[in-house]
Every structure is written in C-alpha cells, then in structure tokens.
Scaffold this motif. Sequence first.
Motif, PDB file in Angstrom:
ATOM      1  N   THR A   1     -16.501   7.950  -9.866  1.00  0.00           N
ATOM      2  CA  THR A   1     -15.251   7.563 -10.514  1.00  0.00           C
ATOM      3  C   THR A   1     -14.237   7.126  -9.464  1.00  0.00           C
ATOM      4  O   THR A   1     -14.373   7.464  -8.277  1.00  0.00           O
ATOM      5  N   HIS A   2     -13.223   6.423  -9.916  1.00  0.00           N
ATOM      6  CA  HIS A   2     -12.214   5.874  -9.013  1.00  0.00           C
ATOM      7  C   HIS A   2     -10.875   5.858  -9.723  1.00  0.00           C
ATOM      8  O   HIS A   2     -10.794   5.521 -10.906  1.00  0.00           O
ATOM      9  N   SER A   3      -9.814   6.235  -9.029  1.00  0.00           N
ATOM     10  CA  SER A   3      -8.461   6.144  -9.578  1.00  0.00           C
ATOM     11  C   SER A   3      -7.492   5.810  -8.456  1.00  0.00           C
ATOM     12  O   SER A   3      -7.840   5.911  -7.273  1.00  0.00           O
ATOM     13  N   GLN A   4      -6.299   5.408  -8.821  1.00  0.00           N
ATOM     14  CA  GLN A   4      -5.331   4.966  -7.817  1.00  0.00           C
ATOM     15  C   GLN A   4      -3.918   5.297  -8.253  1.00  0.00           C
ATOM     16  O   GLN A   4      -3.582   5.246  -9.429  1.00  0.00           O
ATOM     17  N   LYS A   5      -3.070   5.657  -7.280  1.00  0.00           N
ATOM     18  CA  LYS A   5      -1.652   5.902  -7.551  1.00  0.00           C
ATOM     19  C   LYS A   5      -0.823   5.297  -6.431  1.00  0.00           C
ATOM     20  O   LYS A   5      -1.320   5.049  -5.322  1.00  0.00           O
ATOM     21  N   ASP A   6       0.438   5.057  -6.690  1.00  0.00           N
ATOM     22  CA  ASP A   6       1.331   4.458  -5.697  1.00  0.00           C
ATOM     23  C   ASP A   6       1.663   5.444  -4.583  1.00  0.00           C
ATOM     24  O   ASP A   6       1.728   6.654  -4.808  1.00  0.00           O
ATOM     25  N   GLY A   7       1.919   4.891  -3.378  1.00  0.00           N
ATOM     26  CA  GLY A   7       2.396   5.676  -2.248  1.00  0.00           C
ATOM     27  C   GLY A   7       1.316   6.494  -1.560  1.00  0.00           C
ATOM     28  O   GLY A   7       0.147   6.405  -1.918  1.00  0.00           O
ATOM     29  N   PRO A   8       1.758   7.290  -0.567  1.00  0.00           N
ATOM     30  CA  PRO A   8       3.115   7.382   0.006  1.00  0.00           C
ATOM     31  C   PRO A   8       3.544   6.060   0.658  1.00  0.00           C
ATOM     32  O   PRO A   8       2.749   5.401   1.319  1.00  0.00           O
ATOM     33  N   THR A   9       4.805   5.719   0.465  1.00  0.00           N
ATOM     34  CA  THR A   9       5.334   4.444   0.940  1.00  0.00           C
ATOM     35  C   THR A   9       6.417   4.663   1.986  1.00  0.00           C
ATOM     36  O   THR A   9       7.405   5.349   1.721  1.00  0.00           O
ATOM     37  N   PRO A  10       6.267   4.091   3.182  1.00  0.00           N
ATOM     38  CA  PRO A  10       7.290   4.248   4.223  1.00  0.00           C
ATOM     39  C   PRO A  10       8.514   3.389   3.934  1.00  0.00           C
ATOM     40  O   PRO A  10       8.472   2.477   3.098  1.00  0.00           O
ATOM     41  N   VAL A  11       9.604   3.680   4.608  1.00  0.00           N
ATOM     42  CA  VAL A  11      10.816   2.874   4.483  1.00  0.00           C
ATOM     43  C   VAL A  11      10.563   1.509   5.131  1.00  0.00           C
ATOM     44  O   VAL A  11      10.084   1.433   6.257  1.00  0.00           O
ATOM     45  N   PRO A  12      10.862   0.407   4.438  1.00  0.00           N
ATOM     46  CA  PRO A  12      10.627  -0.919   5.015  1.00  0.00           C
ATOM     47  C   PRO A  12      11.422  -1.123   6.296  1.00  0.00           C
ATOM     48  O   PRO A  12      12.561  -0.659   6.409  1.00  0.00           O
TER      49      PRO A  12
END
Length: 277
Positions: free
Chosen positions: A241-252
């Motif tokens: 199975t495979h799933s995806q979520k946003d982040g962790p996202t650094p400050v641009p």
Amino acid sequence: MSLGDERESSGGYGGTGQTRTRLPDTDPDPYGTQRRGPRSSSRGLVTVVGVVVLLIAAIAFANRGGGDASDTDGTTNKPDAAPTAPSGQHPVKTKSATGIPSGFPQNREGAESAGANYAVALGSAEMFDKDKRDAILQSIIVPSRVSYFKGMLDKAYSPAFNKNVGLNEDGSTPQGYTFVSRTSPIGTKVTEASQESATVDVWCSGLLGLAGENSTTPVTNSWFTITMELKWTGDDWKIVTHSQKDGPTPVPGDDRASSADEMAKAVEEYGGFSYAR
C-alpha cells in the motif's frame, strides 16, 4: 491526485497535487528574475551554522577513518545508531528492466533503501506514460496488487489531469517545452518492521511543471512524506500500500527563481540517483 483510501491528502505521486510557490510579483517571466533584498541577519546565522556543521562533519569523518578499517578487536567501525545516520550499506548493484534498483537486503536498511528508490520511480515523468507506468508498477508492487494499482492510476492520470499539469491530454509534452517531474528523498524512517514486512516513511522534495517560455504551469517545488507498506516477496521488497501527506515543509528561502531555459537545461543535464541507507 487521489488513490482512494490509500491517500491521506490531495497531493499526487511525487507531489503532483497542489503546491505552493513564491514568484516575483512584477516579473512577466513565470520563473522570475528578481529577488528580494538580502536578509543579512538570517544569512549570517545560516553561514555560522553551516561552518559549525562542516566542522562537526569533518571531525566525525576523521575519527571514523577508512571505510573498511577495523578496531583492534576485529569489529568493523560503524557510525552510532541514529535516525539520521547512514548505516554504511552499499547501494544495490542490480536493476530491474525499468532501471529501478532491485535486490535490496532483507533488513531495515534494505526496506528504507527500497522505499527511497520506489518514491523516485513513483514521482518520475515516466509515470505519465501508461506503458512506462505499467512497467514501473510491475517492478515495485506485490504481484497480487499490480492490477489494482494499474486501475487506480489509469483513472488518476486522466486527460484532464495531464492538461492540468501542462501536458497534452494523452500525456505527451507540448512541442518546445520540457516536462519536469522528479522526487528527491530527503530521509527515511522505518515505523514498523518484521522479517517479512516493513512500513517506511520517506520524506521527499518534488519538482513538477513545464519548463519553457510562456509556460502557464512553471516548475514548482513541494514537500511531502510518502508512507509505504512493504512486503518481502520474490527475494525483494515490494509495495503493498502507499499513501502520502504534505510536509514537513521548510521556510522558503530568498533564492532567485531560475529562468525557463536554465530549468530545462538542468533537467536534461543532471541525472538522478540510486538511494541506499
């Protein structure tokens, strides 16, 4: 893009969902040619931190010695166990017919390496071509789940979706443009493991868009985490199975966005990697 119950967010493979990017307001070039004034205090801090990190890395490397060196008691030197420390495992030397690394060892490091390499494959531009996509799935999915994944992704990679990312409805690239879809693993983590199965989180950065003059879908960057449930099948790790979520996202940062030509040239000249833990 959605994978039904196996998805945790609206992002697609390799970040093919909505992304956030910061472009200059006054520049007609969608890639931008201006940059904001330097933030001296933050830049200074980054420089100091960078120097400290390099010094620590140099000291650690010096203390480790050669790659095959051993202690006097005959044990091999290895880095201390830590989530971010490499295990010293060598990359696999075999590849499937699709060019994806294969033959990963049946241990935690092997599962992490498989997850990282599979994330690269699932976020590649080849996934927008049905024949290539089917071949990729045949290489990395457990046999009993291949038909399921093919059906789900045939619906996901629809003419409307292809058009939304800048491609022609059949998934081909418009003349005069370079299509970019790449996933780069930043780190991996095993959350569950046994002799026959493993759950691996792969933190990734992704690029998606169309490089070229007057592109209405310029190449943008996104950050996401892919979770894969792997099973030891046929002497290798395969995805169940495979799933995806946003982040962790650094400050641009305040880096200047490259021009369309620069981005297209980089994609053509810089190849990808095989990942090992």
